[in-house]
Design a protein around this motif. Structure first.
Motif, mmCIF file in Angstrom:
data_model
loop_
_atom_site.group_PDB
_atom_site.id
_atom_site.type_symbol
_atom_site.label_atom_id
_atom_site.label_comp_id
_atom_site.label_asym_id
_atom_site.label_seq_id
_atom_site.Cartn_x
_atom_site.Cartn_y
_atom_site.Cartn_z
ATOM 1 N N GLY A 96 82.428 17.948 74.359
ATOM 2 C CA GLY A 96 81.492 17.355 75.317
ATOM 3 C C GLY A 96 82.253 16.915 76.555
ATOM 4 N N TYR A 97 81.708 17.238 77.717
ATOM 5 C CA TYR A 97 82.429 16.906 78.950
ATOM 6 C C TYR A 97 81.810 15.692 79.633
ATOM 7 C CZ TYR A 97 78.581 19.804 80.691
ATOM 8 O OH TYR A 97 77.345 20.339 80.941
ATOM 9 N N GLY A 98 82.519 15.190 80.609
ATOM 10 C CA GLY A 98 81.950 14.175 81.491
ATOM 11 C C GLY A 98 81.832 12.782 80.921
ATOM 12 N N TYR A 99 82.606 12.499 79.886
ATOM 13 C CA TYR A 99 82.547 11.143 79.358
ATOM 14 C C TYR A 99 83.206 10.187 80.352
ATOM 15 C CZ TYR A 99 83.380 7.182 76.239
ATOM 16 O OH TYR A 99 83.426 5.944 75.681
ATOM 17 N N ALA A 100 82.428 9.243 80.836
ATOM 18 C CA ALA A 100 82.864 8.406 81.959
ATOM 19 C C ALA A 100 84.170 7.661 81.698
ATOM 20 C CB ALA A 100 81.758 7.415 82.296
ATOM 21 N N LYS A 101 84.387 7.228 80.443
ATOM 22 C CA LYS A 101 85.562 6.392 80.187
ATOM 23 C C LYS A 101 86.859 7.180 79.995
ATOM 24 C CE LYS A 101 83.466 2.253 78.301
ATOM 25 N NZ LYS A 101 83.079 1.658 77.007
ATOM 26 N N ALA A 102 86.745 8.490 79.788
ATOM 27 C CA ALA A 102 87.965 9.286 79.608
ATOM 28 C C ALA A 102 88.708 9.338 80.943
ATOM 29 C CB ALA A 102 87.605 10.690 79.162
ATOM 30 N N ASN A 103 90.038 9.270 80.905
ATOM 31 C CA ASN A 103 90.748 9.311 82.184
ATOM 32 C C ASN A 103 90.800 10.734 82.740
ATOM 33 O OD1 ASN A 103 93.098 10.708 81.343
ATOM 34 N ND2 ASN A 103 93.868 8.825 80.417
ATOM 35 N N GLU A 104 91.138 10.829 83.998
ATOM 36 C CA GLU A 104 91.052 12.103 84.715
ATOM 37 C C GLU A 104 91.897 13.194 84.074
ATOM 38 O OE1 GLU A 104 88.875 12.901 87.006
ATOM 39 O OE2 GLU A 104 88.121 10.863 86.794
ATOM 40 N N GLU A 105 93.096 12.793 83.598
ATOM 41 C CA GLU A 105 94.006 13.779 83.016
ATOM 42 C C GLU A 105 93.391 14.396 81.761
ATOM 43 O OE1 GLU A 105 98.476 14.007 81.148
ATOM 44 O OE2 GLU A 105 97.719 12.095 81.889
ATOM 45 N N VAL A 106 92.806 13.517 80.922
ATOM 46 C CA VAL A 106 92.165 13.984 79.695
ATOM 47 C C VAL A 106 90.984 14.884 80.036
ATOM 48 C CG1 VAL A 106 90.887 13.245 77.643
ATOM 49 C CG2 VAL A 106 92.923 11.988 78.357
ATOM 50 N N LYS A 107 90.183 14.478 81.017
ATOM 51 C CA LYS A 107 89.026 15.274 81.436
ATOM 52 C C LYS A 107 89.454 16.666 81.884
ATOM 53 C CE LYS A 107 86.030 11.673 83.231
ATOM 54 N NZ LYS A 107 85.475 11.155 84.475
ATOM 55 N N ALA A 108 90.537 16.722 82.664
ATOM 56 C CA ALA A 108 91.014 18.007 83.181
ATOM 57 C C ALA A 108 91.450 18.906 82.033
ATOM 58 C CB ALA A 108 92.165 17.778 84.146
ATOM 59 N N LYS A 109 92.091 18.313 81.012
ATOM 60 C CA LYS A 109 92.551 19.107 79.865
ATOM 61 C C LYS A 109 91.377 19.693 79.092
ATOM 62 C CE LYS A 109 97.117 17.290 78.896
ATOM 63 N NZ LYS A 109 97.823 16.222 78.213
ATOM 64 N N TRP A 110 90.324 18.910 78.899
ATOM 65 C CA TRP A 110 89.136 19.426 78.200
ATOM 66 C C TRP A 110 88.580 20.595 78.978
ATOM 67 C CZ3 TRP A 110 85.862 14.378 77.384
ATOM 68 C CH2 TRP A 110 86.517 13.570 76.472
ATOM 69 N N GLY A 111 88.472 20.395 80.274
ATOM 70 C CA GLY A 111 87.908 21.432 81.133
ATOM 71 C C GLY A 111 88.701 22.715 81.006
ATOM 72 N N LYS A 112 90.020 22.580 81.036
ATOM 73 C CA LYS A 112 90.889 23.763 80.937
ATOM 74 C C LYS A 112 90.693 24.462 79.600
ATOM 75 C CE LYS A 112 94.253 23.631 84.412
ATOM 76 N NZ LYS A 112 94.448 22.243 84.894
ATOM 77 N N MET A 113 90.531 23.656 78.539
ATOM 78 C CA MET A 113 90.376 24.239 77.205
ATOM 79 C C MET A 113 89.058 25.034 77.133
ATOM 80 S SD MET A 113 90.788 22.648 73.411
ATOM 81 C CE MET A 113 89.767 21.214 73.560
ATOM 82 N N ILE A 114 87.999 24.460 77.665
ATOM 83 C CA ILE A 114 86.696 25.149 77.657
ATOM 84 C C ILE A 114 86.799 26.443 78.471
ATOM 85 C CG2 ILE A 114 84.269 25.024 78.380
ATOM 86 C CD1 ILE A 114 84.372 22.012 77.859
ATOM 87 N N GLU A 115 87.435 26.346 79.632
ATOM 88 C CA GLU A 115 87.562 27.503 80.507
ATOM 89 C C GLU A 115 88.387 28.611 79.830
ATOM 90 O OE1 GLU A 115 89.230 26.654 84.316
ATOM 91 O OE2 GLU A 115 87.914 28.095 85.288
ATOM 92 N N ARG A 116 89.473 28.188 79.161
ATOM 93 C CA ARG A 116 90.342 29.143 78.470
ATOM 94 C C ARG A 116 89.556 29.863 77.374
ATOM 95 N NH1 ARG A 116 94.463 28.727 74.325
ATOM 96 N NH2 ARG A 116 93.969 26.548 73.953
ATOM 97 N N TYR A 117 88.728 29.103 76.652
ATOM 98 C CA TYR A 117 87.921 29.713 75.592
ATOM 99 C C TYR A 117 86.936 30.731 76.179
ATOM 100 C CZ TYR A 117 84.357 30.538 72.170
ATOM 101 O OH TYR A 117 83.460 31.182 71.364
ATOM 102 N N LEU A 118 86.221 30.318 77.232
ATOM 103 C CA LEU A 118 85.228 31.219 77.842
ATOM 104 C C LEU A 118 85.895 32.492 78.333
ATOM 105 C CD1 LEU A 118 83.090 28.752 80.004
ATOM 106 C CD2 LEU A 118 82.454 29.800 77.832
ATOM 107 N N HIS A 119 87.097 32.328 78.836
ATOM 108 C CA HIS A 119 87.827 33.446 79.414
ATOM 109 C C HIS A 119 88.403 34.379 78.346
ATOM 110 C CE1 HIS A 119 89.703 35.410 82.743
ATOM 111 N NE2 HIS A 119 90.870 35.385 82.133
ATOM 112 N N GLN A 120 88.890 33.770 77.255
ATOM 113 C CA GLN A 120 89.655 34.558 76.280
ATOM 114 C C GLN A 120 88.844 35.153 75.132
ATOM 115 O OE1 GLN A 120 92.927 32.242 74.794
ATOM 116 N NE2 GLN A 120 94.029 32.296 76.733
#
Ligand code: GDP
Length: 223
Positions: free
Chosen positions: A78-102
């Motif tokens: 799940g993305y966009g959790y307000a309390k997660a810090n930016e670095e953690v958010k970016a990592k989730w995003g990258k993981m989702i993107e990597r999955y969609l791509h691969q």
């Protein structure tokens, strides 16, 4: 769709290699707390197999549920959790993107949007990611039981316009309380499985044809 067996087969973290599945994958994406675990549980006919988050945003993994040894339901973080810090958010995003791509076996992405709210910036970003990876997201408008019947059409329109979808995009209003919308989701899954079977059959026929031709050629050489 009849659910005969359900098994959480693979859990991937940020650095994991994704499984090389033979069966097709159907993924679920959405903002944390949108009702993704509740939907997946409803589809699996389970009460709490997929985690219903007491703490939203906790799910940082991609979970592969093997259904009937026929296909996978893939629970994206799940993305966009307000309390997660930016670095953690970016990592989730990258993981989702990597999955969609691969993923080679990914056949469809369901994007969950709360039927009560205008889609957020992250929802639009996710929608665009899915599109740019060559998939047309199927929208599930969650928490249907929380609005009046008379509001459904209007809210579906707000969801569609907020994401900027084209006319033939499927939007399924869904409630994990009443299970309304479940059969529509199953129907899409059934169609995807049918299409895959047809494609596999065609591939097998083509291989058999090529083999026969090869054999014919070899026989000719002997004559
Ligand atoms: P996730 O973070 O996207 O996996 O969301 P959850 O499935 O954990 O749901 C978040 C909260 O919304 C929980 O308190 C659920 O009980 C509630 N919820 C989820 N789906 C529905 C629904 O269709 N109707 C209602 N009324 N509540 C829901």
């Amino acid at each position: 769709m009849v659910i005969k067996s359900v098994n959480l087969e693979t859990v991937c973290g940020i650095t994991s290699t994704f499984p090389d599945n033979v069966n097709i994958e159907i993924a679920f994406a959405g903002k944390s707390n949108v009702g993704k675990s509740s939907l997946i549980n409803a589809l699996m006919n389970r009460k709490s197999y997929a985690r219903i988050s007491a703490e939203p945003g906790k799910t940082q993994t991609i979970n592969f549920y093997n259904i009937n040894d026929e296909f996978y339901m893939v629970d994206l973080p799940g993305y966009g959790y307000a309390k997660a810090n930016e670095e953690v958010k970016a990592k989730w995003g990258k993981m989702i993107e990597r999955y969609l791509h691969q993923s080679i076996k990914l056949r469809a992405v369901f994007l969950l949007i709360d039927i009560r709210h205008t889609p957020s910036e992250n929802d639009r970003l996710m929608y665009d990611w899915v599109l740019s990876n060559g998939y047309k997201p199927i929208i599930i408008a969650t928490k249907l039981d929380k609005i009046n019947r008379s509001q459904i059409q209007k809210n579906v329109k707000i969801v569609k316009e907020g994401l900027g979808v084209d006319k033939d995009t499927i939007v399924i209003p869904f409630s994990s309380e009443t299970k309304q919308g479940k059969e529509e989701v199953y129907q899409i899954m059934d169609e995807l499985l049918k299409e895959e079977k047809l494609m596999e059959e065609e591939l097998r026929e083509e291989e058999a044809r090529e083999e026969a031709e090869e054999e014919e050629l070899q026989n000719d050489e002997f004559r």
